[in-house]
Design a protein around this motif. Structure first.
Motif, PDB file in Angstrom:
ATOM      1  N   GLU A   1      -8.654   1.588  -2.129  1.00 18.11           N
ATOM      2  CA  GLU A   1      -7.667   0.737  -2.781  1.00 18.11           C
ATOM      3  C   GLU A   1      -6.779   0.041  -1.738  1.00 18.11           C
ATOM      4  O   GLU A   1      -6.478  -1.149  -1.855  1.00 18.11           O
ATOM      5  CB  GLU A   1      -6.817   1.595  -3.739  1.00 18.11           C
TER       6      GLU A   1
ATOM      7  N   THR B   1       0.828  -1.210   0.000  1.00 17.74           N
ATOM      8  CA  THR B   1       0.000   0.000   0.000  1.00 17.74           C
ATOM      9  C   THR B   1       0.866   1.265   0.000  1.00 17.74           C
ATOM     10  O   THR B   1       0.331   2.374   0.046  1.00 17.74           O
ATOM     11  CB  THR B   1      -0.923   0.062   1.240  1.00 17.74           C
TER      12      THR B   1
ATOM     13  N   ASP C   1      -5.571   6.333  -1.760  1.00 22.89           N
ATOM     14  CA  ASP C   1      -6.995   6.014  -1.747  1.00 22.89           C
ATOM     15  C   ASP C   1      -7.284   4.885  -0.750  1.00 22.89           C
ATOM     16  O   ASP C   1      -6.815   3.756  -0.914  1.00 22.89           O
ATOM     17  CB  ASP C   1      -7.427   5.578  -3.159  1.00 22.89           C
TER      18      ASP C   1
ATOM     19  N   ILE D   1       0.160   4.629  -1.867  1.00 21.44           N
ATOM     20  CA  ILE D   1      -1.237   4.661  -2.299  1.00 21.44           C
ATOM     21  C   ILE D   1      -2.014   5.453  -1.259  1.00 21.44           C
ATOM     22  O   ILE D   1      -1.870   5.230  -0.058  1.00 21.44           O
ATOM     23  CB  ILE D   1      -1.800   3.235  -2.440  1.00 21.44           C
TER      24      ILE D   1
ATOM     25  N   ARG E   1      -8.727  -2.793  -0.332  1.00 20.39           N
ATOM     26  CA  ARG E   1      -8.776  -3.924  -1.271  1.00 20.39           C
ATOM     27  C   ARG E   1      -7.487  -4.721  -1.268  1.00 20.39           C
ATOM     28  O   ARG E   1      -7.489  -5.955  -1.299  1.00 20.39           O
ATOM     29  CB  ARG E   1      -9.055  -3.418  -2.700  1.00 20.39           C
TER      30      ARG E   1
END
Lengths: 225, 225
Positions: B97, B89, B94, B92, B100
């Motif tokens: 996301e 992650t 978001d 990242i 997920r």
DNA sequence: TCAAATATAATAGTAAAACTATCATAACGA
DNA sequence: TCGTTATGATAGTTTTACTATTATATTTGA
């Protein structure tokens, strides 16, 4: 209570039906208290026999070993829960209402009553919280499963899943969601008490009400079309 | 792999750090295979010592008892999962996301690689599926929890819950939903394999993909505003 | 490099757990 | 009352889960 009730349990759960004799009933009754008190790992037939003034050998005539006795007790519990769900949802046709009742019953704190003499439902519920997963988390799970000892749990799962299917026939995971929630129902109580950072349920407040809110939320949101 | 990795684990997990010696590494490596093979209940330090050509007494210098060894292994696993989530992650922003990715990683089937020599990640994952709940389902859970042995699991729970909070700050049960799903992630694999009527996941198909779909569904539906 | 510290192995021993077996007796049912 | 069945009393076995002691090998550090 007008009628005395007796649970109808799969005969694979015991060597000799403990409900049919004095000693058998004592074994069940006292094992609940002893397992709750010292934990399943420390629990032995020797200690239990001393407790009830009998002998190890006599207890072995009812249950093959202590694991089988645990499976018996936990199975009794799930049978009891399903019995109550069946009773409380009787004549109700709305699947949402039936599901709510079921969630209420699996999260409810049990109180002792005399409908099943010789069983302390509240202490048994503690055993479910602390020990129930050990019934199936064992190397011989396939073997004992073939004998049908988990039938009660599966049946309860089926019943609750069927309400979900009524509510939303397109939902892909009714059984998984049910088993996850049945497990979560006791897991979250355990976490609240012992590993509070794994849960939002606060032990200081009404654990069972919070648990009901939690499970209702995830179940009904998951079922939305 | 450019760098050899070593997991930084809480020193309360062992008497003597098994990563610092040959014997220690053998204990960890072989215990994974032996526990997977015969199950935790049948597993003993005696059998392990025979397996690795050492003695019971020597193993007792590394771990107080077999339960502590199990806690060590499971803790290693959760640390590993969190390490991978952090890695994947990275950069990242978001939260959806990130969530997920986390769900993907907790449901993914592990493959052995050489980044952690001496640990078979795939076999260890089997142990998580079959035995991990036994780490905390014990009478002395409060005592060992005070020592911090569950820190890794709690930290992972915290991490994933924080993504949920980012997605929906009003959601009341981020920790509960996370712990429920972390448990369900291995529970559903177990049910699919041994008690299939408790799950919609079909053992014949891609268990891990189905599990990902299942957990994604209930998590993202629960988080909807 | 030598002494000291430390790790491991070898061995032995203990209490309890998890059974199994035998026999006597009590109770119960036809 | 006779035969069956349940329980109790007793004893024994193997394995588990340790603890303790001593010997030997290895490392390290002064």
């Amino acid at each position: 209570m007008i009628a005395k009730l007796q649970m109808q349990l799969n005969s694979a759960l015991y060597l000799r039906d403990p409900q049919t004799s004095d000693l058998g009933q004592k074994i069940v009754k006292e094992s609940i208290f002893l397992i709750d008190k010292i934990g399943f790992e420390s629990f032995t037939f020797k200690k239990l026999s001393t407790q009830i003034g009998s002998t190890e050998a006599s207890i072995y005539r009812y249950f093959e070993n202590k694991h089988r006795l645990l499976v018996y007790l936990i199975s009794w519990y799930w049978n009891y829960v399903e019995y109550r769900i069946t009773f409380e949802t009787h004549n109700i046709s709305d699947p949402e209402e039936k599901l709510r009742i079921a969630i209420r019953l699996i999260t409810n704190q049990l109180k002792d009553d005399d409908s099943f003499p010789g069983i302390s439902e509240s202490v048994l519920q503690q055993i479910v919280i602390n020990e129930s997963d050990k019934t199936y988390l064992t190397k011989n799970v396939d073997e004992i499963n073939k004998e049908g000892v988990f039938r009660g749990y599966k049946s309860l799962c089926e019943t609750i899943a069927s309400y979900m299917i009524e509510i939303n026939p397109d939902f892909e995971f009714p059984r998984s969601l049910t088993s996850t929630c049945l497990e979560a129902a006791h897991q979250q109580v355990f976490f609240a008490a012992h590993l509070p950072r794994l849960s939002d349920i606060k032990n200081a407040e009404d654990v069972h009400e919070q648990n009901y809110q939690y499970l209702s939320t995830i179940i009904f949101n998951s079922l939305k079309k």
